[in-house]
Design an enzyme around this catalytic site. Structure first.
Site, PDB file in Angstrom:
ATOM      1  N   LYS A 206     -46.698 -64.682  -3.116  1.00  0.00           N
ATOM      2  CA  LYS A 206     -46.452 -63.668  -4.145  1.00  0.00           C
ATOM      3  C   LYS A 206     -45.971 -64.296  -5.453  1.00  0.00           C
ATOM      4  O   LYS A 206     -45.394 -65.384  -5.459  1.00  0.00           O
ATOM      5  CB  LYS A 206     -45.489 -62.597  -3.609  1.00  0.00           C
ATOM      6  CG  LYS A 206     -46.222 -61.720  -2.583  1.00  0.00           C
ATOM      7  CD  LYS A 206     -45.417 -60.575  -2.037  1.00  0.00           C
ATOM      8  CE  LYS A 206     -46.304 -59.782  -1.046  1.00  0.00           C
ATOM      9  NZ  LYS A 206     -45.563 -58.787  -0.270  1.00  0.00           N
ATOM     10  N   ARG A 241     -45.014 -62.219   7.565  1.00  0.00           N
ATOM     11  CA  ARG A 241     -46.442 -61.911   7.341  1.00  0.00           C
ATOM     12  C   ARG A 241     -46.966 -62.936   6.335  1.00  0.00           C
ATOM     13  O   ARG A 241     -46.555 -62.921   5.177  1.00  0.00           O
ATOM     14  CB  ARG A 241     -46.563 -60.492   6.784  1.00  0.00           C
ATOM     15  CG  ARG A 241     -47.982 -60.045   6.479  1.00  0.00           C
ATOM     16  CD  ARG A 241     -47.974 -58.668   5.829  1.00  0.00           C
ATOM     17  NE  ARG A 241     -49.312 -58.186   5.569  1.00  0.00           N
ATOM     18  CZ  ARG A 241     -50.051 -58.544   4.519  1.00  0.00           C
ATOM     19  NH1 ARG A 241     -49.585 -59.403   3.630  1.00  0.00           N
ATOM     20  NH2 ARG A 241     -51.266 -58.058   4.362  1.00  0.00           N
TER      21      ARG A 241
HETATM   22  N1  HH2 Z   1     -47.716 -57.352   1.409  1.00  0.00           N
HETATM   23  C1  HH2 Z   1     -49.014 -57.116   1.136  1.00  0.00           C
HETATM   24  C2  HH2 Z   1     -49.770 -56.263   1.952  1.00  0.00           C
HETATM   25  N2  HH2 Z   1     -49.232 -55.691   3.046  1.00  0.00           N
HETATM   26  N3  HH2 Z   1     -47.378 -55.365   4.475  1.00  0.00           N
HETATM   27  C3  HH2 Z   1     -46.098 -55.596   4.785  1.00  0.00           C
HETATM   28  N4  HH2 Z   1     -45.542 -55.053   5.886  1.00  0.00           N
HETATM   29  N5  HH2 Z   1     -45.299 -56.414   3.993  1.00  0.00           N
HETATM   30  C4  HH2 Z   1     -45.781 -57.006   2.859  1.00  0.00           C
HETATM   31  O1  HH2 Z   1     -45.006 -57.689   2.157  1.00  0.00           O
HETATM   32  C5  HH2 Z   1     -47.157 -56.769   2.507  1.00  0.00           C
HETATM   33  C6  HH2 Z   1     -47.942 -55.933   3.358  1.00  0.00           C
HETATM   34  C7  HH2 Z   1     -49.651 -57.793  -0.041  1.00  0.00           C
HETATM   35  O2  HH2 Z   1     -50.266 -59.004   0.335  1.00  0.00           O
HETATM   36  P1  HH2 Z   1     -51.843 -59.225   0.593  1.00  0.00           P
HETATM   37  O3  HH2 Z   1     -52.311 -58.411   1.755  1.00  0.00           O
HETATM   38  O4  HH2 Z   1     -52.131 -60.669   0.719  1.00  0.00           O
HETATM   39  O5  HH2 Z   1     -52.514 -58.766  -0.746  1.00  0.00           O
HETATM   40  P2  HH2 Z   1     -53.354 -57.491  -1.129  1.00  0.00           P
HETATM   41  O6  HH2 Z   1     -52.460 -56.308  -0.955  1.00  0.00           O
HETATM   42  O7  HH2 Z   1     -53.756 -57.751  -2.549  1.00  0.00           O
HETATM   43  O8  HH2 Z   1     -54.528 -57.416  -0.194  1.00  0.00           O
END
Ligand code: HH2
Length: 269
Positions: A206, A241
């Site tokens: 992030k 995660r």
């Molecule tokens: N962060 C993201 C998505 N889902 N779920 C939980 N429980 N906690 C988190 O911090 C979290 C999450 C964002 O990351 P990412 O999936 O890599 O990115 P994007 O939302 O752009 O797909």
């Protein structure tokens, strides 16, 4: 928890695993690297992301969930805020719902989780992905996030999710400034106690890590992510995660050895 994004626009790996085949292979690689859970998502939640309709989200995730539930040998979670997507994924073999809105964006979500006897991750988010980074404010971020998590964990239990089936997540980067993220990371034991459930956190790649430790591109932030993994496990967090599973698993194994070693340095089997 290894991240499997089946999206064109996720902030760190958007478009890399857009075909079902590529996403499934990626998920299996994460399990080989030691992932205990695979988190499959079909809609980016990055700040300002364009919302995806139910039909398209289901089209993206369903074949991936189905294949991974059959082949991965670890629980599959579905990262969604929509009860229809959750229902489809749970029907295809997923067993956990990871909802960044903790069930607040879809009134049916907790019922679907209970109907399928699934686990639930309740994350804190201020607003929606479209608006959440527009000047987020709290009276006291640790107290406010803790109280929200406590309320959402209680709502999940009241709906019928068993006590052991709920985890809480402070939602790093979801309606948080740099200072908010740092304050939450410093308060992890307090947040776990207030929430009354084991914590999951998602710091992986992030942007606040880039601001604090360097790394302008998401893939340059894996070292800083690893530092937060170690910090999290040393401060009572139950699950992280992450995109780069291998490094976090190696760190967790080492921490476990050090925790279990005798003063003379002997490591029990
Ligand atoms: N962060 C993201 C998505 N889902 N779920 C939980 N429980 N906690 C988190 O911090 C979290 C999450 C964002 O990351 P990412 O999936 O890599 O990115 P994007 O939302 O752009 O797909």
């Amino acid at each position: 928890m290894g991240v499997v994004n089946v999206t064109p626009d996720s902030f760190s790996d958007g478009g890399r695993y857009l075909t079902a085949g590529a996403a499934v292979e990626h998920g299996l690689d994460l399990v080989a690297a030691g992932a205990a859970v695979l988190d499959v998502g079909g809609e980016s939640t990055r700040p300002g992301a364009t919302p995806v309709g139910v039909t398209e989200e289901i089209r993206r995730v369903l074949p991936v969930v189905e294949a991974l539930a059959a082949r991965a040998g670890v629980p599959v979670s579905i990262d969604t805020t929509k009860s229809e997507v959750a229902a489809a994924a749970l029907g295809a073999g997923a067993s956990i719902v990871n909802d960044v809105s903790a069930g607040t964006l879809d009134a049916r979500m907790l019922d679907v989780v209970v109907e399928h006897e699934a686990g639930f991750v309740a994350m804190h988010m201020l607003g929606t992905p479209r608006t959440m980074q527009h000047d987020p404010r709290y009276d006291d971020v640790v107290r406010d996030v803790g109280a929200h998590l406590r309320a959402r964990v209680a709502a999940a239990r009241a709906a019928g999710v068993p006590e052991c089936g709920v985890m809480a997540d402070p939602g790093i980067g979801f309606g948080k400034t740099l200072d908010h993220n740092v304050a939450l990371l410093r308060a992890l034991p307090e947040l776990a106690a207030t929430a009354g459930a084991p914590l999951v956190i998602g710091t992986s790649r992030k942007s606040f890590l880039g601001l604090l430790a360097g790394g302008s591109e998401p893939h340059e932030r894996d070292d800083a992510t690893l530092a937060t993994t170690v910090w999290a496990f040393e401060h009572g967090v139950a699950m992280v995660r992450v995109h780069d599973v291998a490094s976090s698993v190696r760190a967790a194994r080492l921490l476990d050895v050090l925790d279990r070693a005798t003063p003379a340095g002997t490591v029990a089997a």
